[in-house]
Write a protein that holds these residues in place. Sequence first.
Motif, PDB file in Angstrom:
ATOM      1  N   ALA A  69       9.487  -1.886   9.642  1.00  0.00           N
ATOM      2  CA  ALA A  69       9.670  -2.158   8.211  1.00  0.00           C
ATOM      3  C   ALA A  69       8.361  -2.034   7.434  1.00  0.00           C
ATOM      4  O   ALA A  69       8.186  -2.651   6.391  1.00  0.00           O
ATOM      5  CB  ALA A  69      10.289  -3.543   7.999  1.00  0.00           C
ATOM      6  N   THR A  70       7.450  -1.195   7.952  1.00  0.00           N
ATOM      7  CA  THR A  70       6.114  -1.075   7.385  1.00  0.00           C
ATOM      8  C   THR A  70       5.691   0.361   7.168  1.00  0.00           C
ATOM      9  O   THR A  70       4.881   0.653   6.305  1.00  0.00           O
ATOM     10  CB  THR A  70       5.085  -1.747   8.346  1.00  0.00           C
ATOM     11  OG1 THR A  70       5.473  -3.106   8.533  1.00  0.00           O
ATOM     12  CG2 THR A  70       3.679  -1.679   7.813  1.00  0.00           C
ATOM     13  N   ASN A 104       1.239   9.847  17.258  1.00  0.00           N
ATOM     14  CA  ASN A 104       2.156  10.064  16.141  1.00  0.00           C
ATOM     15  C   ASN A 104       1.483   9.902  14.776  1.00  0.00           C
ATOM     16  O   ASN A 104       0.439   9.272  14.639  1.00  0.00           O
ATOM     17  CB  ASN A 104       3.387   9.154  16.241  1.00  0.00           C
ATOM     18  CG  ASN A 104       3.073   7.699  16.020  1.00  0.00           C
ATOM     19  OD1 ASN A 104       2.220   7.143  16.687  1.00  0.00           O
ATOM     20  ND2 ASN A 104       3.761   7.087  15.095  1.00  0.00           N
ATOM     21  N   LEU A 105       2.136  10.504  13.780  1.00  0.00           N
ATOM     22  CA  LEU A 105       1.767  10.365  12.382  1.00  0.00           C
ATOM     23  C   LEU A 105       2.414   9.082  11.867  1.00  0.00           C
ATOM     24  O   LEU A 105       3.555   8.773  12.218  1.00  0.00           O
ATOM     25  CB  LEU A 105       2.305  11.563  11.583  1.00  0.00           C
ATOM     26  CG  LEU A 105       2.124  11.526  10.071  1.00  0.00           C
ATOM     27  CD1 LEU A 105       0.645  11.651   9.705  1.00  0.00           C
ATOM     28  CD2 LEU A 105       2.931  12.646   9.423  1.00  0.00           C
ATOM     29  N   ALA A 106       1.686   8.345  11.030  1.00  0.00           N
ATOM     30  CA  ALA A 106       2.216   7.136  10.402  1.00  0.00           C
ATOM     31  C   ALA A 106       1.914   7.201   8.913  1.00  0.00           C
ATOM     32  O   ALA A 106       0.794   7.514   8.525  1.00  0.00           O
ATOM     33  CB  ALA A 106       1.578   5.888  11.014  1.00  0.00           C
ATOM     34  N   ILE A 107       2.925   6.931   8.094  1.00  0.00           N
ATOM     35  CA  ILE A 107       2.752   6.858   6.643  1.00  0.00           C
ATOM     36  C   ILE A 107       3.148   5.442   6.240  1.00  0.00           C
ATOM     37  O   ILE A 107       4.315   5.062   6.343  1.00  0.00           O
ATOM     38  CB  ILE A 107       3.608   7.909   5.910  1.00  0.00           C
ATOM     39  CG1 ILE A 107       3.285   9.315   6.421  1.00  0.00           C
ATOM     40  CG2 ILE A 107       3.376   7.803   4.396  1.00  0.00           C
ATOM     41  CD1 ILE A 107       4.191  10.408   5.871  1.00  0.00           C
ATOM     42  N   PHE A 108       2.166   4.666   5.798  1.00  0.00           N
ATOM     43  CA  PHE A 108       2.386   3.243   5.523  1.00  0.00           C
ATOM     44  C   PHE A 108       2.937   3.016   4.121  1.00  0.00           C
ATOM     45  O   PHE A 108       2.378   3.495   3.141  1.00  0.00           O
ATOM     46  CB  PHE A 108       1.082   2.458   5.714  1.00  0.00           C
ATOM     47  CG  PHE A 108       0.726   2.308   7.159  1.00  0.00           C
ATOM     48  CD1 PHE A 108       1.131   1.188   7.871  1.00  0.00           C
ATOM     49  CD2 PHE A 108       0.024   3.300   7.817  1.00  0.00           C
ATOM     50  CE1 PHE A 108       0.837   1.070   9.219  1.00  0.00           C
ATOM     51  CE2 PHE A 108      -0.274   3.192   9.166  1.00  0.00           C
ATOM     52  CZ  PHE A 108       0.134   2.075   9.871  1.00  0.00           C
ATOM     53  N   HIS A 109       4.049   2.257   4.040  1.00  0.00           N
ATOM     54  CA  HIS A 109       4.589   1.867   2.743  1.00  0.00           C
ATOM     55  C   HIS A 109       4.398   0.374   2.496  1.00  0.00           C
ATOM     56  O   HIS A 109       4.810  -0.152   1.474  1.00  0.00           O
ATOM     57  CB  HIS A 109       6.056   2.287   2.563  1.00  0.00           C
ATOM     58  CG  HIS A 109       6.986   1.826   3.627  1.00  0.00           C
ATOM     59  ND1 HIS A 109       7.508   0.560   3.664  1.00  0.00           N
ATOM     60  CD2 HIS A 109       7.499   2.485   4.705  1.00  0.00           C
ATOM     61  CE1 HIS A 109       8.306   0.439   4.713  1.00  0.00           C
ATOM     62  NE2 HIS A 109       8.318   1.592   5.353  1.00  0.00           N
ATOM     63  N   ARG A 133      12.423   4.227   1.340  1.00  0.00           N
ATOM     64  CA  ARG A 133      13.870   4.401   1.539  1.00  0.00           C
ATOM     65  C   ARG A 133      14.204   4.231   3.021  1.00  0.00           C
ATOM     66  O   ARG A 133      13.539   4.820   3.874  1.00  0.00           O
ATOM     67  CB  ARG A 133      14.310   5.788   1.084  1.00  0.00           C
ATOM     68  CG  ARG A 133      14.373   5.930  -0.405  1.00  0.00           C
ATOM     69  CD  ARG A 133      15.138   7.153  -0.887  1.00  0.00           C
ATOM     70  NE  ARG A 133      15.435   8.132   0.126  1.00  0.00           N
ATOM     71  CZ  ARG A 133      15.348   9.447  -0.038  1.00  0.00           C
ATOM     72  NH1 ARG A 133      14.967   9.945  -1.183  1.00  0.00           N
ATOM     73  NH2 ARG A 133      15.652  10.267   0.928  1.00  0.00           N
ATOM     74  N   PRO A 134      15.218   3.446   3.335  1.00  0.00           N
ATOM     75  CA  PRO A 134      15.563   3.249   4.747  1.00  0.00           C
ATOM     76  C   PRO A 134      16.157   4.507   5.375  1.00  0.00           C
ATOM     77  O   PRO A 134      16.684   5.371   4.685  1.00  0.00           O
ATOM     78  CB  PRO A 134      16.587   2.110   4.713  1.00  0.00           C
ATOM     79  CG  PRO A 134      17.132   2.100   3.331  1.00  0.00           C
ATOM     80  CD  PRO A 134      16.076   2.683   2.432  1.00  0.00           C
TER      81      PRO A 134
END
Length: 146
Positions: A69-70, A104-109, A133-134
Amino acid sequence: MATISANAGTGGGADHPDTQASVIRQENSMQISIEIEGTTITATLEDSEAARDFASLLPLSLTLEDYAATEKISDLPKPLSTSGAPAGITPKIGDLAYYAPWGNLAIFHKDFRYSSGLVKLGTLDSGIELMRRPGSYKATIRKLER
């Protein structure tokens, strides 16, 4: 795209060392586009070995998936170089990062705690709401020409 402003109170200007360093970083940075379901957002990559290695993989089609959820994550086709990178970072909203232990690539929201093995690749210029967006979705990442 990026705006350079003098540092208030430092006597900064075009000849100030901090401003010169900012100009150099911006000239060496690269913008990328991330297309998701017909919407395109942009990000600016850092001037680092890991970010250059990531850029060498572009264009890239990935499936972004929710994690904790991050962040949105996706496997990359090969490990990235982490030469010269710090041991870890404390990611902020909008950070693009590489998690070396998983590749892996991570895009933090959302902001997150310090994580060892996490290497910052860049920052979203826009579109954080799209990352919130889920669900999973396909994304195509490309270099933007200057």
